[in-house]
Design a protein around this motif. Structure first.
Motif, PDB file in Angstrom:
ATOM      1  N   TYR A  72       0.848  -1.190   0.000  1.00 25.49           N
ATOM      2  CA  TYR A  72       0.000   0.000   0.000  1.00 25.49           C
ATOM      3  C   TYR A  72       0.883   1.240   0.000  1.00 25.49           C
ATOM      4  CZ  TYR A  72      -2.988   3.765   1.577  1.00 25.49           C
ATOM      5  OH  TYR A  72      -3.648   4.951   1.681  1.00 25.49           O
ATOM      6  N   GLU A 126     -11.182  -2.081  -8.828  1.00 26.81           N
ATOM      7  CA  GLU A 126     -10.267  -2.038  -7.681  1.00 26.81           C
ATOM      8  C   GLU A 126      -9.556  -0.696  -7.596  1.00 26.81           C
ATOM      9  OE1 GLU A 126      -7.719  -5.351  -8.276  1.00 26.81           O
ATOM     10  OE2 GLU A 126      -9.188  -6.849  -7.585  1.00 26.81           O
ATOM     11  N   GLU A 178      -9.867   2.319  -4.939  1.00 29.06           N
ATOM     12  CA  GLU A 178      -8.675   2.820  -4.249  1.00 29.06           C
ATOM     13  C   GLU A 178      -8.646   4.345  -4.244  1.00 29.06           C
ATOM     14  OE1 GLU A 178      -5.226   2.008  -2.002  1.00 29.06           O
ATOM     15  OE2 GLU A 178      -6.944   0.795  -2.623  1.00 29.06           O
ATOM     16  N   ARG A 195     -10.793   5.294  -1.471  1.00 30.90           N
ATOM     17  CA  ARG A 195     -10.202   4.980  -0.170  1.00 30.90           C
ATOM     18  C   ARG A 195      -9.105   5.962   0.210  1.00 30.90           C
ATOM     19  NH1 ARG A 195      -6.649   0.828   2.368  1.00 30.90           N
ATOM     20  NH2 ARG A 195      -5.726   0.307   0.359  1.00 30.90           N
ATOM     21  N   GLN A 196      -8.276   6.319  -0.761  1.00 32.46           N
ATOM     22  CA  GLN A 196      -7.138   7.193  -0.459  1.00 32.46           C
ATOM     23  C   GLN A 196      -7.504   8.673  -0.474  1.00 32.46           C
ATOM     24  OE1 GLN A 196      -3.454   6.479  -2.477  1.00 32.46           O
ATOM     25  NE2 GLN A 196      -3.649   4.234  -2.404  1.00 32.46           N
TER      26      GLN A 196
END
Length: 273
Positions: free
Chosen positions: A32, A58, A62, A65-66
Protein backbone atom coordinates in the motif's frame (compact mmCIF):
# COMPACT_ATOMS: atom_id res chain seq x y z
CA UNK A 1 7.04 -41.54 15.87
CA UNK A 2 6.27 -40.81 19.54
CA UNK A 3 3.37 -38.72 20.75
CA UNK A 4 5.83 -36.09 21.91
CA UNK A 5 7.47 -35.93 18.47
CA UNK A 6 4.07 -35.60 16.77
CA UNK A 7 3.13 -32.72 19.06
CA UNK A 8 6.39 -30.95 18.34
CA UNK A 9 5.85 -31.37 14.59
CA UNK A 10 2.32 -29.97 14.79
CA UNK A 11 3.56 -26.95 16.76
CA UNK A 12 6.31 -26.37 14.21
CA UNK A 13 3.89 -26.51 11.25
CA UNK A 14 1.48 -24.16 13.00
CA UNK A 15 4.30 -21.73 13.69
CA UNK A 16 5.39 -21.81 10.07
CA UNK A 17 1.83 -21.17 8.86
CA UNK A 18 1.39 -18.27 11.26
CA UNK A 19 4.71 -16.87 10.18
CA UNK A 20 3.73 -17.13 6.51
CA UNK A 21 0.41 -15.39 7.17
CA UNK A 22 2.22 -12.66 9.07
CA UNK A 23 4.67 -12.24 6.18
CA UNK A 24 1.78 -12.02 3.68
CA UNK A 25 0.05 -9.36 5.77
CA UNK A 26 3.27 -7.39 5.99
CA UNK A 27 3.74 -7.69 2.22
CA UNK A 28 0.23 -6.39 1.64
CA UNK A 29 0.77 -3.56 4.07
CA UNK A 30 4.04 -2.66 2.40
CA UNK A 31 2.35 -2.79 -1.02
CA UNK A 32 0.00 0.00 0.00
CA UNK A 33 1.51 3.24 -1.18
CA UNK A 34 -0.45 6.46 -1.25
CA UNK A 35 -0.38 7.74 -4.79
CA UNK A 36 -1.45 11.02 -6.38
CA UNK A 37 -5.15 10.97 -7.09
CA UNK A 38 -4.70 11.78 -10.78
CA UNK A 39 -2.30 8.87 -11.20
CA UNK A 40 -4.70 6.45 -9.55
CA UNK A 41 -7.68 7.65 -11.56
CA UNK A 42 -5.77 7.55 -14.83
CA UNK A 43 -4.56 4.03 -14.06
CA UNK A 44 -8.17 2.97 -13.46
CA UNK A 45 -9.25 4.64 -16.70
CA UNK A 46 -6.52 2.77 -18.58
CA UNK A 47 -7.84 -0.52 -17.21
CA UNK A 48 -11.32 0.46 -18.38
CA UNK A 49 -9.98 1.18 -21.87
CA UNK A 50 -8.38 -2.26 -21.94
CA UNK A 51 -11.66 -3.79 -20.70
CA UNK A 52 -10.11 -5.15 -17.53
CA UNK A 53 -13.13 -4.12 -15.53
CA UNK A 54 -12.19 -5.98 -12.36
CA UNK A 55 -8.86 -4.15 -12.11
CA UNK A 56 -10.58 -0.88 -12.99
CA UNK A 57 -13.08 -1.34 -10.15
CA UNK A 58 -10.27 -2.04 -7.68
CA UNK A 59 -8.39 1.11 -8.73
CA UNK A 60 -11.50 3.31 -8.71
CA UNK A 61 -12.25 2.00 -5.22
CA UNK A 62 -8.67 2.82 -4.25
CA UNK A 63 -9.24 6.41 -5.35
CA UNK A 64 -12.18 6.58 -2.97
CA UNK A 65 -10.20 4.98 -0.17
CA UNK A 66 -7.14 7.19 -0.46
CA UNK A 67 -8.88 10.45 -1.39
CA UNK A 68 -12.43 10.11 0.01
CA UNK A 69 -13.41 13.79 -0.01
CA UNK A 70 -12.15 14.73 -3.45
CA UNK A 71 -14.07 15.30 -6.66
CA UNK A 72 -12.04 12.39 -8.05
CA UNK A 73 -13.64 10.11 -5.49
CA UNK A 74 -17.12 11.07 -6.65
CA UNK A 75 -16.16 10.44 -10.26
CA UNK A 76 -14.59 7.15 -9.28
CA UNK A 77 -17.80 5.99 -7.62
CA UNK A 78 -19.71 6.52 -10.85
CA UNK A 79 -16.99 4.91 -12.94
CA UNK A 80 -16.87 1.93 -10.59
CA UNK A 81 -20.62 1.55 -11.07
CA UNK A 82 -20.19 1.70 -14.83
CA UNK A 83 -17.34 -0.84 -14.74
CA UNK A 84 -19.58 -3.19 -12.73
CA UNK A 85 -22.31 -2.71 -15.32
CA UNK A 86 -19.94 -3.49 -18.19
CA UNK A 87 -18.75 -6.62 -16.42
CA UNK A 88 -22.40 -7.67 -15.89
CA UNK A 89 -22.19 -7.33 -12.13
CA UNK A 90 -25.53 -5.61 -12.17
CA UNK A 91 -26.26 -5.78 -8.44
CA UNK A 92 -22.88 -4.16 -7.73
CA UNK A 93 -23.56 -1.50 -10.34
CA UNK A 94 -26.91 -0.68 -8.73
CA UNK A 95 -25.57 -0.58 -5.16
CA UNK A 96 -22.58 1.58 -6.15
CA UNK A 97 -24.79 4.04 -8.05
CA UNK A 98 -27.16 4.18 -5.09
CA UNK A 99 -24.20 4.87 -2.80
CA UNK A 100 -23.22 7.78 -5.03
CA UNK A 101 -26.77 9.18 -4.86
CA UNK A 102 -26.95 8.80 -1.09
CA UNK A 103 -23.82 10.99 -0.78
CA UNK A 104 -24.49 13.29 -3.74
CA UNK A 105 -28.26 13.44 -4.31
CA UNK A 106 -27.98 16.64 -6.34
CA UNK A 107 -24.52 15.97 -7.73
CA UNK A 108 -23.57 16.55 -11.33
CA UNK A 109 -23.42 12.82 -11.89
CA UNK A 110 -26.89 12.11 -10.45
CA UNK A 111 -28.60 11.72 -13.86
CA UNK A 112 -25.98 9.19 -14.90
CA UNK A 113 -26.33 7.29 -11.62
CA UNK A 114 -30.09 6.98 -12.05
CA UNK A 115 -29.56 5.89 -15.65
CA UNK A 116 -27.04 3.19 -14.66
CA UNK A 117 -29.52 1.83 -12.11
CA UNK A 118 -32.26 1.69 -14.74
CA UNK A 119 -29.99 0.02 -17.30
CA UNK A 120 -28.82 -2.54 -14.77
CA UNK A 121 -32.40 -3.61 -14.06
CA UNK A 122 -33.23 -3.51 -17.77
CA UNK A 123 -30.39 -5.87 -18.66
CA UNK A 124 -31.70 -8.44 -16.17
CA UNK A 125 -35.16 -8.74 -17.73
CA UNK A 126 -36.02 -12.38 -18.36
CA UNK A 127 -38.43 -14.05 -20.77
CA UNK A 128 -42.18 -13.79 -20.21
CA UNK A 129 -42.36 -17.34 -18.90
CA UNK A 130 -40.61 -16.34 -15.68
CA UNK A 131 -41.26 -13.94 -12.79
CA UNK A 132 -41.30 -10.31 -13.94
CA UNK A 133 -40.27 -8.61 -10.69
CA UNK A 134 -37.06 -7.32 -12.26
CA UNK A 135 -39.04 -6.05 -15.25
CA UNK A 136 -41.23 -4.03 -12.89
CA UNK A 137 -38.15 -2.63 -11.15
CA UNK A 138 -36.72 -1.69 -14.54
CA UNK A 139 -39.94 0.11 -15.48
CA UNK A 140 -39.97 2.06 -12.21
CA UNK A 141 -36.30 3.04 -12.60
CA UNK A 142 -36.73 4.08 -16.24
CA UNK A 143 -39.78 6.18 -15.36
CA UNK A 144 -37.71 7.77 -12.60
CA UNK A 145 -35.10 8.86 -15.14
CA UNK A 146 -37.76 10.37 -17.42
CA UNK A 147 -39.50 12.14 -14.53
CA UNK A 148 -36.35 13.58 -12.98
CA UNK A 149 -34.41 14.48 -16.13
CA UNK A 150 -37.00 14.94 -18.89
CA UNK A 151 -34.87 16.93 -21.34
CA UNK A 152 -31.80 14.73 -21.41
CA UNK A 153 -30.45 12.00 -23.65
CA UNK A 154 -30.90 9.66 -20.69
CA UNK A 155 -34.63 10.36 -20.67
CA UNK A 156 -34.94 9.91 -24.42
CA UNK A 157 -33.27 6.51 -24.29
CA UNK A 158 -35.28 5.57 -21.20
CA UNK A 159 -38.51 6.39 -23.05
CA UNK A 160 -37.61 3.93 -25.81
CA UNK A 161 -36.81 1.26 -23.26
CA UNK A 162 -40.07 1.92 -21.39
CA UNK A 163 -41.96 0.91 -24.54
CA UNK A 164 -39.92 -2.30 -24.66
CA UNK A 165 -40.57 -3.02 -20.98
CA UNK A 166 -44.31 -2.41 -21.36
CA UNK A 167 -44.33 -4.81 -24.28
CA UNK A 168 -42.63 -7.38 -22.07
CA UNK A 169 -45.17 -6.94 -19.27
CA UNK A 170 -48.04 -7.09 -21.74
CA UNK A 171 -46.55 -10.29 -23.14
CA UNK A 172 -46.60 -11.79 -19.67
CA UNK A 173 -50.28 -10.92 -19.26
CA UNK A 174 -51.03 -12.44 -22.66
CA UNK A 175 -49.20 -15.66 -21.84
CA UNK A 176 -51.21 -16.07 -18.62
CA UNK A 177 -54.46 -15.13 -20.37
CA UNK A 178 -53.89 -17.72 -23.09
CA UNK A 179 -53.15 -20.31 -20.42
CA UNK A 180 -56.48 -19.58 -18.74
CA UNK A 181 -58.28 -19.61 -22.09
CA UNK A 182 -56.92 -23.05 -22.98
CA UNK A 183 -58.25 -24.35 -19.68
CA UNK A 184 -61.68 -22.78 -20.16
CA UNK A 185 -61.17 -20.38 -17.26
CA UNK A 186 -62.71 -17.60 -19.27
CA UNK A 187 -63.31 -14.99 -16.57
CA UNK A 188 -59.68 -15.18 -15.44
CA UNK A 189 -58.60 -14.89 -19.08
CA UNK A 190 -60.82 -11.84 -19.60
CA UNK A 191 -59.16 -10.06 -16.67
CA UNK A 192 -55.69 -10.61 -18.16
CA UNK A 193 -56.66 -9.49 -21.66
CA UNK A 194 -58.46 -6.42 -20.30
CA UNK A 195 -55.28 -5.47 -18.44
CA UNK A 196 -53.41 -5.47 -21.74
CA UNK A 197 -56.10 -3.38 -23.44
CA UNK A 198 -56.41 -0.90 -20.57
CA UNK A 199 -52.81 -0.61 -19.31
CA UNK A 200 -50.66 -1.57 -22.29
CA UNK A 201 -52.71 -0.27 -25.21
CA UNK A 202 -49.68 1.05 -27.11
CA UNK A 203 -47.91 -2.31 -27.24
CA UNK A 204 -47.80 -4.88 -30.02
CA UNK A 205 -50.14 -7.18 -28.05
CA UNK A 206 -53.26 -5.01 -28.04
CA UNK A 207 -54.85 -6.35 -31.23
CA UNK A 208 -54.49 -9.95 -30.12
CA UNK A 209 -55.79 -9.09 -26.64
CA UNK A 210 -58.98 -7.65 -28.17
CA UNK A 211 -59.41 -10.77 -30.30
CA UNK A 212 -58.93 -13.02 -27.27
CA UNK A 213 -61.59 -10.99 -25.48
CA UNK A 214 -63.95 -11.76 -28.34
CA UNK A 215 -63.16 -15.46 -27.94
CA UNK A 216 -63.62 -15.40 -24.18
CA UNK A 217 -66.84 -13.36 -24.25
CA UNK A 218 -68.41 -15.63 -26.86
CA UNK A 219 -67.48 -18.67 -24.76
CA UNK A 220 -69.20 -17.04 -21.79
CA UNK A 221 -72.28 -16.24 -23.87
CA UNK A 222 -71.65 -12.48 -23.59
CA UNK A 223 -72.34 -11.62 -27.20
CA UNK A 224 -72.72 -7.86 -26.77
CA UNK A 225 -69.34 -7.58 -25.07
CA UNK A 226 -67.77 -9.71 -27.81
CA UNK A 227 -69.20 -7.45 -30.52
CA UNK A 228 -67.99 -4.35 -28.65
CA UNK A 229 -64.45 -5.75 -28.38
CA UNK A 230 -64.47 -6.70 -32.07
CA UNK A 231 -65.68 -3.20 -32.94
CA UNK A 232 -62.79 -1.59 -31.07
CA UNK A 233 -60.44 -4.01 -32.78
CA UNK A 234 -61.82 -3.16 -36.21
CA UNK A 235 -61.69 0.57 -35.58
CA UNK A 236 -58.08 0.61 -34.39
CA UNK A 237 -56.64 -2.30 -36.38
CA UNK A 238 -58.78 -2.59 -39.53
CA UNK A 239 -56.08 -4.45 -41.49
CA UNK A 240 -55.19 -6.84 -38.72
CA UNK A 241 -55.64 -10.57 -39.16
CA UNK A 242 -56.93 -10.57 -35.58
CA UNK A 243 -59.88 -8.42 -36.69
CA UNK A 244 -60.63 -10.79 -39.55
CA UNK A 245 -60.60 -13.73 -37.13
CA UNK A 246 -62.86 -11.90 -34.67
CA UNK A 247 -65.32 -10.96 -37.40
CA UNK A 248 -65.48 -14.57 -38.56
CA UNK A 249 -66.02 -15.76 -34.98
CA UNK A 250 -68.98 -13.46 -34.49
CA UNK A 251 -70.46 -14.34 -37.88
CA UNK A 252 -70.12 -18.08 -37.26
CA UNK A 253 -71.47 -17.94 -33.71
CA UNK A 254 -74.63 -15.96 -34.43
CA UNK A 255 -77.81 -16.96 -32.66
CA UNK A 256 -80.16 -16.29 -35.54
CA UNK A 257 -80.38 -13.93 -38.51
CA UNK A 258 -81.59 -10.99 -36.45
CA UNK A 259 -78.58 -11.06 -34.13
CA UNK A 260 -76.17 -11.51 -37.03
CA UNK A 261 -77.67 -8.53 -38.84
CA UNK A 262 -77.46 -6.40 -35.68
CA UNK A 263 -73.83 -7.39 -35.15
CA UNK A 264 -72.93 -6.53 -38.72
CA UNK A 265 -74.58 -3.11 -38.46
CA UNK A 266 -72.70 -2.24 -35.26
CA UNK A 267 -69.39 -3.36 -36.71
CA UNK A 268 -69.97 -1.32 -39.85
CA UNK A 269 -70.72 1.79 -37.78
CA UNK A 270 -67.49 1.50 -35.84
CA UNK A 271 -65.13 0.55 -38.66
CA UNK A 272 -63.61 3.29 -40.84
CA UNK A 273 -64.66 1.91 -44.24
Amino acid sequence: MTLKSSSLLAVSVTALLLGACSSNRQARDLAYVERPVEALYNAAADEMDSRDYVSAIELFNEVERQHPYSEWARRSTLMSSYASFRSRRYDDAISTAQRYLSLNPAGQGAPYAYYIIALSYFQQIVDVGRDQKTTELALAALNDVVRRFPNTDYARDATIKIDMVNDQLAGKEMAIGRWYLRRNQHLAAVNRFKTVVDDYDTTSHTAEALHRLVEAYLSLGLRDQAVAAASVLGYNYPDSEWYEDSYDLIENNGSGAQNASSDRTLLQKLTPW
